[in-house]
Design a protein around this motif. Sequence first.
Motif, PDB file in Angstrom:
ATOM      1  N   ALA A 549       0.825  -1.206   0.000  1.00 10.06           N
ATOM      2  CA  ALA A 549       0.000   0.000   0.000  1.00 10.06           C
ATOM      3  C   ALA A 549       0.859   1.256   0.000  1.00 10.06           C
ATOM      4  O   ALA A 549       0.554   2.237  -0.686  1.00 10.06           O
ATOM      5  CB  ALA A 549      -0.928  -0.008   1.212  1.00 10.06           C
ATOM      6  N   ALA A 550       1.964   1.244   0.770  1.00  6.39           N
ATOM      7  CA  ALA A 550       2.842   2.413   0.809  1.00  6.39           C
ATOM      8  C   ALA A 550       3.531   2.632  -0.535  1.00  6.39           C
ATOM      9  O   ALA A 550       3.673   3.768  -1.007  1.00  6.39           O
ATOM     10  CB  ALA A 550       3.877   2.247   1.918  1.00  6.39           C
ATOM     11  N   ALA A 551       3.951   1.535  -1.183  1.00  6.50           N
ATOM     12  CA  ALA A 551       4.594   1.661  -2.491  1.00  6.50           C
ATOM     13  C   ALA A 551       3.642   2.269  -3.519  1.00  6.50           C
ATOM     14  O   ALA A 551       4.019   3.151  -4.302  1.00  6.50           O
ATOM     15  CB  ALA A 551       5.088   0.293  -2.957  1.00  6.50           C
ATOM     16  N   GLN A 552       2.390   1.812  -3.487  1.00 10.54           N
ATOM     17  CA  GLN A 552       1.410   2.356  -4.421  1.00 10.54           C
ATOM     18  C   GLN A 552       1.110   3.821  -4.128  1.00 10.54           C
ATOM     19  O   GLN A 552       1.007   4.643  -5.035  1.00 10.54           O
ATOM     20  CB  GLN A 552       0.125   1.531  -4.347  1.00 10.54           C
ATOM     21  N   ALA A 553       1.002   4.161  -2.840  1.00  8.96           N
ATOM     22  CA  ALA A 553       0.700   5.544  -2.471  1.00  8.96           C
ATOM     23  C   ALA A 553       1.835   6.485  -2.848  1.00  8.96           C
ATOM     24  O   ALA A 553       1.609   7.587  -3.360  1.00  8.96           O
ATOM     25  CB  ALA A 553       0.415   5.628  -0.971  1.00  8.96           C
ATOM     26  N   VAL A 554       3.070   6.075  -2.626  1.00  8.45           N
ATOM     27  CA  VAL A 554       4.220   6.919  -2.983  1.00  8.45           C
ATOM     28  C   VAL A 554       4.316   7.069  -4.490  1.00  8.45           C
ATOM     29  O   VAL A 554       4.632   8.137  -5.023  1.00  8.45           O
ATOM     30  CB  VAL A 554       5.512   6.323  -2.385  1.00  8.45           C
ATOM     31  N   ASP A 555       4.035   5.989  -5.209  1.00  5.45           N
ATOM     32  CA  ASP A 555       4.131   6.032  -6.673  1.00  5.45           C
ATOM     33  C   ASP A 555       3.075   6.952  -7.276  1.00  5.45           C
ATOM     34  O   ASP A 555       3.320   7.617  -8.286  1.00  5.45           O
ATOM     35  CB  ASP A 555       3.986   4.612  -7.227  1.00  5.45           C
ATOM     36  N   GLU A 556       1.878   7.014  -6.683  1.00  3.06           N
ATOM     37  CA  GLU A 556       0.799   7.822  -7.221  1.00  3.06           C
ATOM     38  C   GLU A 556       0.771   9.240  -6.668  1.00  3.06           C
ATOM     39  O   GLU A 556      -0.068  10.055  -7.057  1.00  3.06           O
ATOM     40  CB  GLU A 556      -0.547   7.157  -6.908  1.00  3.06           C
ATOM     41  N   ALA A 557       1.676   9.557  -5.712  1.00  2.98           N
ATOM     42  CA  ALA A 557       1.656  10.879  -5.076  1.00  2.98           C
ATOM     43  C   ALA A 557       2.106  11.958  -6.040  1.00  2.98           C
ATOM     44  O   ALA A 557       2.858  11.712  -6.989  1.00  2.98           O
ATOM     45  CB  ALA A 557       2.550  10.870  -3.838  1.00  2.98           C
ATOM     46  N   ASP A 558       1.618  13.182  -5.781  1.00  2.00           N
ATOM     47  CA  ASP A 558       2.012  14.338  -6.575  1.00  2.00           C
ATOM     48  C   ASP A 558       3.470  14.663  -6.298  1.00  2.00           C
ATOM     49  O   ASP A 558       3.877  14.877  -5.147  1.00  2.00           O
ATOM     50  CB  ASP A 558       1.118  15.533  -6.218  1.00  2.00           C
ATOM     51  N   LEU A 559       4.282  14.731  -7.363  1.00  7.25           N
ATOM     52  CA  LEU A 559       5.710  14.985  -7.178  1.00  7.25           C
ATOM     53  C   LEU A 559       5.971  16.351  -6.567  1.00  7.25           C
ATOM     54  O   LEU A 559       7.021  16.599  -6.010  1.00  7.25           O
ATOM     55  CB  LEU A 559       6.441  14.854  -8.521  1.00  7.25           C
ATOM     56  N   ALA A 610       4.591   6.426   6.318  1.00  9.30           N
ATOM     57  CA  ALA A 610       4.749   6.998   4.983  1.00  9.30           C
ATOM     58  C   ALA A 610       3.398   7.367   4.382  1.00  9.30           C
ATOM     59  O   ALA A 610       3.220   8.459   3.819  1.00  9.30           O
ATOM     60  CB  ALA A 610       5.484   5.997   4.084  1.00  9.30           C
ATOM     61  N   ARG A 611       2.414   6.472   4.540  1.00 10.15           N
ATOM     62  CA  ARG A 611       1.083   6.789   4.013  1.00 10.15           C
ATOM     63  C   ARG A 611       0.422   7.919   4.788  1.00 10.15           C
ATOM     64  O   ARG A 611      -0.268   8.754   4.224  1.00 10.15           O
ATOM     65  CB  ARG A 611       0.204   5.541   4.053  1.00 10.15           C
ATOM     66  N   ASN A 612       0.652   7.949   6.094  1.00  5.40           N
ATOM     67  CA  ASN A 612       0.097   9.046   6.891  1.00  5.40           C
ATOM     68  C   ASN A 612       0.661  10.391   6.448  1.00  5.40           C
ATOM     69  O   ASN A 612      -0.042  11.405   6.418  1.00  5.40           O
ATOM     70  CB  ASN A 612       0.387   8.817   8.376  1.00  5.40           C
ATOM     71  N   ASN A 619       2.626  13.680  12.083  1.00 12.00           N
ATOM     72  CA  ASN A 619       2.932  13.345  13.481  1.00 12.00           C
ATOM     73  C   ASN A 619       4.123  12.400  13.527  1.00 12.00           C
ATOM     74  O   ASN A 619       4.134  11.348  12.889  1.00 12.00           O
ATOM     75  CB  ASN A 619       1.711  12.690  14.133  1.00 12.00           C
ATOM     76  N   ASP A 620       5.148  12.787  14.310  1.00  8.43           N
ATOM     77  CA  ASP A 620       6.389  12.026  14.331  1.00  8.43           C
ATOM     78  C   ASP A 620       6.394  10.947  15.404  1.00  8.43           C
ATOM     79  O   ASP A 620       7.368  10.224  15.534  1.00  8.43           O
ATOM     80  CB  ASP A 620       7.572  12.975  14.552  1.00  8.43           C
ATOM     81  N   ARG A 621       5.328  10.834  16.174  1.00 11.75           N
ATOM     82  CA  ARG A 621       5.319   9.851  17.253  1.00 11.75           C
ATOM     83  C   ARG A 621       4.091   8.945  17.136  1.00 11.75           C
ATOM     84  O   ARG A 621       3.028   9.402  16.746  1.00 11.75           O
ATOM     85  CB  ARG A 621       5.315  10.534  18.628  1.00 11.75           C
ATOM     86  N   CYS A 622       4.306   7.687  17.492  1.00  4.73           N
ATOM     87  CA  CYS A 622       3.197   6.756  17.538  1.00  4.73           C
ATOM     88  C   CYS A 622       3.014   6.285  18.971  1.00  4.73           C
ATOM     89  O   CYS A 622       3.809   6.617  19.852  1.00  4.73           O
ATOM     90  CB  CYS A 622       3.426   5.563  16.599  1.00  4.73           C
ATOM     91  N   CYS A 623       1.993   5.513  19.213  1.00  7.94           N
ATOM     92  CA  CYS A 623       1.659   5.102  20.574  1.00  7.94           C
ATOM     93  C   CYS A 623       2.791   4.277  21.172  1.00  7.94           C
ATOM     94  O   CYS A 623       3.230   3.282  20.584  1.00  7.94           O
ATOM     95  CB  CYS A 623       0.358   4.300  20.575  1.00  7.94           C
ATOM     96  N   GLY A 624       3.286   4.683  22.350  1.00  6.93           N
ATOM     97  CA  GLY A 624       4.383   3.980  22.990  1.00  6.93           C
ATOM     98  C   GLY A 624       3.952   2.689  23.660  1.00  6.93           C
ATOM     99  O   GLY A 624       4.794   1.852  23.972  1.00  6.93           O
ATOM    100  N   VAL A 625       2.663   2.499  23.921  1.00  4.28           N
ATOM    101  CA  VAL A 625       2.178   1.245  24.501  1.00  4.28           C
ATOM    102  C   VAL A 625       2.066   0.178  23.418  1.00  4.28           C
ATOM    103  O   VAL A 625       2.499  -0.953  23.599  1.00  4.28           O
ATOM    104  CB  VAL A 625       0.820   1.468  25.190  1.00  4.28           C
ATOM    105  N   ASN A 626       1.516   0.543  22.275  1.00  7.32           N
ATOM    106  CA  ASN A 626       1.394  -0.380  21.141  1.00  7.32           C
ATOM    107  C   ASN A 626       1.495   0.457  19.870  1.00  7.32           C
ATOM    108  O   ASN A 626       0.546   1.173  19.523  1.00  7.32           O
ATOM    109  CB  ASN A 626       0.058  -1.129  21.195  1.00  7.32           C
ATOM    110  N   PRO A 627       2.635   0.422  19.148  1.00  9.48           N
ATOM    111  CA  PRO A 627       2.784   1.229  17.933  1.00  9.48           C
ATOM    112  C   PRO A 627       1.719   0.942  16.885  1.00  9.48           C
ATOM    113  O   PRO A 627       1.487   1.783  16.016  1.00  9.48           O
ATOM    114  CB  PRO A 627       4.186   0.851  17.431  1.00  9.48           C
ATOM    115  N   LEU A 628       1.061  -0.225  16.948  1.00  9.12           N
ATOM    116  CA  LEU A 628       0.013  -0.533  15.987  1.00  9.12           C
ATOM    117  C   LEU A 628      -1.246   0.282  16.224  1.00  9.12           C
ATOM    118  O   LEU A 628      -2.135   0.323  15.388  1.00  9.12           O
ATOM    119  CB  LEU A 628      -0.334  -2.029  16.044  1.00  9.12           C
TER     120      LEU A 628
END
Length: 713
Positions: A549-559, A610-612, A619-628
């Motif tokens: 999903a990230a590869a597709q999103a980066v490929d289709e993103a506006d340069l 990357a998709r976010n 946002n540079d931080r994710c949940c420290g209890v569960n990154p998911l």
Amino acid sequence: MTTLTTAGRPPTDHTASGAFRLLLALCGLTALLVTSAALAAVPARAADAQAAWANRPSAPAAYLADRLREHPVHVTDQLPREVPRSMAPAFARLAERTGVPTYVLVLPGQSGSGEDLLGAVHDRLGRDGLFVLLDESGVREAAAFGVGAPAEAARTATVFELPYDAGPLRSFELFVDVVAQGTEKAAARADAAREKFRDGKEPESMYIGPSDRQNQSFVTGIALTAVPLTILLLPPYVRRARGRFPRATRPGPAVGRSVRRRLLVPGLALATAAAIALTAPLVFDQTKRGPAPLPTSGDMTARVERVAKGLAQDPVCADPESPRMLDEAQLSRLHDRMERFGRSEGGGPVYVTVVPHLPEDESAGDEELFAAAVRAELRKADGVGEADGVYVVADPLDGYIDVFNHGLRVESSRLHFDLPDFISYGDDRASEADDHLLGERLDALMTYLDESPRTDEPTTSGNPARPLSPKEENSLPPLFATDFWPGLFVGAVAALLLLGLVAGALGIAGAVLRRRRPAPSPTEALALTAPSEPTEAYLLRTARTELSAAAQAVDEADLGSETLALAWDRFEAAMILVDGDIAIDVMRSSGPPGTDPATLLAVIVLARAARNALDGDTNDRCCGVNPLHGPAAGRRHVRVSAEGNRRRMLSLCPRCLDSAVAAPRELRERLLTLPGPAGTRVPYDEPEGSPLWVLGDGISRLVSAVRESSSAR
């Protein structure tokens, strides 16, 4: 005439000589007895000194025994937000119903061992009776000394019959009722409660939290628009739809009946809306988050006044209800160093408080606010003046030390923000020591103060923000607030959606039936299911999906997108971890890099980040209890380990941030663990060689760590 003997000497007086020898003998015997008594008194004095040390006023057991000697109920002044001191008469009235002398202690839950403390208090008090120890949640320990009371059975019944949020007064009330039933009935009741709990019949919570109230508001808003709109829109539509299917000719309705029908539907919708609006507050009638009564102003200032009074007499004030952290030698050295600092150029008084700081205290656990309140109270004391000085706040429970300057020519920001970690938080030795090495660390603090540069003018720490008042803190939001307004909108949408479904069922809006709502993508579904104990297969499957999903999103993103560079950095780091293999073929026997659980988790985090970024969420931080769980919404000191009292500053997602206040114990169950050796589970940031140990510093730091690791290879 004197008689002379041979050689011209006078004759010897044998009577006087014997008396003299007898006197010498008596003096020697007296000296021997005195010496023996003195030598015998040495161990006796040593024993007396040891007994005095064991019963010193600063020991918690001795202090609490003195309080119980004054009154059989002692409520601490450290929990005014949960158990204010003004509740003492209520505890005393309940204690009279036990039928035996009852002594009640209400102390913070982290104050120490309950059973040992009750035994020590009983020994120092010298009275038999039923001794009960409570904390902010309920009865913690109970012991009967010299009386026939089923203490343990009553305590067991309170544990299994009451929910965790029943509160100490309700818990003590049930405890007293069980004690009054007698030994046999109390034992039977305890066994029945324990068996019922084993069968999974846990007592329901008595109170709700802010999240529950938001859900209630949301449901109320939905009902208030969905039901009336459905009544208003659906019957007329069904009536018109039936008109499109002609049947046998029937006489039309009378004009009067048609008018009444047109008025009936709006009237019924209006009446339904009014009924919902009036009934909802009766159904959702909770107004408080917990059982705590509203404290008085005296409850909220009692501890500050006690500490200020102690500091006016001695600049080192230790909490008498907590274990002693400083011995006499450490106290003496600390006093000497404080006096030297006070005489130094630019120095001044130093006030040290060794007291716990809890969310339930008057300052809601805010050390800076506590120091400011103590200083303000000291100003009222005679002979203290402006109470300028350095205020050191040491917590005997977790060992943290905070320093605040008020009015001395010392740089306040250096004391507040640049204090060495060993002084502020301690090290591994401090975390393992019972006294948190407070004596050694306070000595290091005085050295730090002595070496701190002086300023030209006095400086003062900033004014801390006032916490919520106990009434605001314990009050639930109004029902018609928060998520009520989004609920109104969702209710209207739901009514229209129901109308569309009915239209489709009747065949009037075929396009609506043919229209299919797109199913959520696999990555969206995974974001909603974030297990705390994922398997290796789950991590592998998720990593493959997220990378694709990230590869597709980066490929289709506006340069020309400004966030494309950030997204590309995160995606590239994820690809580095798997050597550029999006498929991540785990079946290769050579054990390719990027297939261990910790690395797979890092790949998932980086791919989602990357998709976010492409979606505008940087946002540079994710949940420290569960990154998911996804991006973080804030940071807070939390305890995610069941061992020890250490807290960690972690970034938390909205759900975990809410639980950190309402139900902090749930965070331990949500902590993400990864498959370890021999079927074990380990915290996600502990596997050796994993880049995840830097994830707490942000996703950008994780990207840098991955690049550095790649360069090292």
